[in-house]
Design a protein around this motif. Structure first.
Motif, PDB file in Angstrom:
ATOM      1  N   LEU A   1       4.946  -7.904  -8.996  1.00  0.00           N
ATOM      2  CA  LEU A   1       4.146  -9.391  -8.811  1.00  0.00           C
ATOM      3  C   LEU A   1       4.665  -9.917  -7.701  1.00  0.00           C
ATOM      4  CD1 LEU A   1       5.057 -10.520 -12.277  1.00  0.00           C
ATOM      5  CD2 LEU A   1       2.898  -9.517 -11.898  1.00  0.00           C
ATOM      6  N   ALA A   2       3.587  -9.984  -6.836  1.00  0.00           N
ATOM      7  CA  ALA A   2       3.774 -10.498  -5.277  1.00  0.00           C
ATOM      8  C   ALA A   2       3.324 -12.130  -5.268  1.00  0.00           C
ATOM      9  CB  ALA A   2       2.981  -9.841  -4.275  1.00  0.00           C
TER      10      ALA A   2
ATOM     11  N   ASN B   1       0.982 -19.223 -11.812  1.00  0.00           N
ATOM     12  CA  ASN B   1      -0.788 -19.237 -11.336  1.00  0.00           C
ATOM     13  C   ASN B   1      -0.863 -17.940 -10.618  1.00  0.00           C
ATOM     14  OD1 ASN B   1      -3.378 -19.541 -11.118  1.00  0.00           O
ATOM     15  ND2 ASN B   1      -2.970 -20.673  -9.234  1.00  0.00           N
ATOM     16  N   GLN B   2       0.214 -17.645  -9.884  1.00  0.00           N
ATOM     17  CA  GLN B   2       0.173 -16.408  -9.011  1.00  0.00           C
ATOM     18  C   GLN B   2       0.383 -14.966  -9.705  1.00  0.00           C
ATOM     19  OE1 GLN B   2       2.720 -17.120  -5.452  1.00  0.00           O
ATOM     20  NE2 GLN B   2       1.596 -18.644  -5.173  1.00  0.00           N
TER      21      GLN B   2
ATOM     22  N   ARG C   1      -2.370 -13.767 -12.568  1.00  0.00           N
ATOM     23  CA  ARG C   1      -3.307 -13.132 -12.061  1.00  0.00           C
ATOM     24  C   ARG C   1      -3.386 -11.478 -11.577  1.00  0.00           C
ATOM     25  NH1 ARG C   1      -7.141 -17.013  -9.556  1.00  0.00           N
ATOM     26  NH2 ARG C   1      -6.551 -19.398 -10.116  1.00  0.00           N
ATOM     27  N   GLN C   2      -2.244 -11.202 -11.688  1.00  0.00           N
ATOM     28  CA  GLN C   2      -1.930  -9.966 -11.016  1.00  0.00           C
ATOM     29  C   GLN C   2      -1.669  -8.960 -12.191  1.00  0.00           C
ATOM     30  OE1 GLN C   2       1.003  -9.440  -7.744  1.00  0.00           O
ATOM     31  NE2 GLN C   2       0.932 -11.864  -7.621  1.00  0.00           N
ATOM     32  N   ARG C   3      -1.656  -9.442 -13.261  1.00  0.00           N
ATOM     33  CA  ARG C   3      -1.523  -8.500 -14.719  1.00  0.00           C
ATOM     34  C   ARG C   3      -2.590  -8.100 -15.239  1.00  0.00           C
ATOM     35  NH1 ARG C   3       3.807  -8.584 -17.255  1.00  0.00           N
ATOM     36  NH2 ARG C   3       2.776  -7.695 -19.022  1.00  0.00           N
ATOM     37  N   GLU C   4      -2.888  -6.729 -15.427  1.00  0.00           N
ATOM     38  CA  GLU C   4      -4.126  -6.279 -15.981  1.00  0.00           C
ATOM     39  C   GLU C   4      -4.327  -6.898 -17.533  1.00  0.00           C
ATOM     40  OE1 GLU C   4      -4.623  -2.194 -15.565  1.00  0.00           O
ATOM     41  OE2 GLU C   4      -4.257  -2.125 -13.374  1.00  0.00           O
ATOM     42  N   ASP C   5      -3.243  -6.871 -18.075  1.00  0.00           N
ATOM     43  CA  ASP C   5      -3.411  -7.450 -19.494  1.00  0.00           C
ATOM     44  C   ASP C   5      -3.564  -8.879 -19.837  1.00  0.00           C
ATOM     45  OD1 ASP C   5      -0.880  -8.223 -18.758  1.00  0.00           O
ATOM     46  OD2 ASP C   5       0.387  -7.112 -20.186  1.00  0.00           O
TER      47      ASP C   5
ATOM     48  N   LYS D   1      10.595 -14.907 -13.035  1.00  0.00           N
ATOM     49  CA  LYS D   1       9.870 -13.974 -13.291  1.00  0.00           C
ATOM     50  C   LYS D   1       9.995 -12.595 -13.983  1.00  0.00           C
ATOM     51  CE  LYS D   1       8.293 -12.133  -9.031  1.00  0.00           C
ATOM     52  NZ  LYS D   1       8.512 -11.420  -7.667  1.00  0.00           N
ATOM     53  N   PRO D   2      11.471 -12.359 -14.086  1.00  0.00           N
ATOM     54  CA  PRO D   2      11.610 -11.422 -15.264  1.00  0.00           C
ATOM     55  C   PRO D   2      11.219 -11.806 -16.606  1.00  0.00           C
ATOM     56  CG  PRO D   2      13.676 -11.882 -14.250  1.00  0.00           C
ATOM     57  CD  PRO D   2      12.605 -12.524 -13.385  1.00  0.00           C
TER      58      PRO D   2
END
Length: 201
Positions: A77-78, A164-165, A168-172, A125-126
């Motif tokens: 996750l960037a 919010n960032q 968006r990056q997670r496919e699930d 994040k984790p």
């Protein structure tokens, strides 16, 4: 000074004498009668106090979860250069308008809640990744994430921006939207998870 005596006058209307002394009082009119009747009829009426409609679901408190540790992979996750407004909205292509509106309105009830209050970014994040992985794996459809409004962190709501960032990056993650006002408002987000990533073992 000369004083002049004014004699009492009597006027004749038709053939009936009328004293000028009795002409000061206004005669009873239908308008006055109607007003009196209305006031009498409404004497026992009490105003109706409007009842405030309660939300159909009470606000829920987050519950602590014992989530597994070690499968976060949070480095994927960037930080994205995207603007974060007051209301969060995101959906992948193919998500129907009606389904997204149901998510926004709280029709789809969240089955789990993660509260990120008080966490630093490297802790949040984790925690977010573990939370999403857990509920995705057991087949949950919708979850709630409390990121806060960022009022205590200066100008920018840091955890809200990061949430919010990252989502968006997670496919699930099929979609997410700011929670209804009665369930966190702009301090929380509803997340719609995909069922195809569910663990079957």
């Amino acid at each position: 000074m000369i004083l002049q005596t004014v004699h009492r006058l009597t006027l004749i209307y038709g053939w009936e004498p009328v004293s000028i002394d009795s002409m000061g009082d206004p005669p009873d009119t239908p308008e006055n009668d109607d007003s009196d009747l209305f006031q009498t009829a409404m004497g026992d009426v009490e105003p109706i106090t409007p009842e405030q409609v309660e939300p159909y679901r009470k606000k829920r408190r987050p519950e602590p979860l014992n989530l597994p540790v070690g499968d976060e992979q949070e480095d994927e996750l960037a930080d994205l250069a995207i603007e974060t407004g007051e209301f969060l909205e995101f959906r992948r292509p193919g998500i129907q308008n009606r389904l997204f509106r149901d998510l926004q309105r709280g029709v789809i009830e969240p089955e789990g809640t993660l509260d990120l209050h008080g966490l630093r970014v490297h802790e949040a994040k984790p925690a977010l990744v573990r939370f999403l992985n857990y509920h995705r794996d057991i087949g949950r459809r919708c979850v709630r994430i409390i990121h806060g409004k960022g009022r205590g962190s200066g100008q920018q709501p840091v955890l809200k921006q990061k949430t919010n960032q990252w989502l968006r990056q997670r496919e699930d993650v099929l979609a997410f939207a700011t929670a209804p006002r009665w369930d966190g408002g702009t301090g929380a987000v509803y997340v719609l998870l995909s069922g195809k990533f569910r663990r079957t073992d």
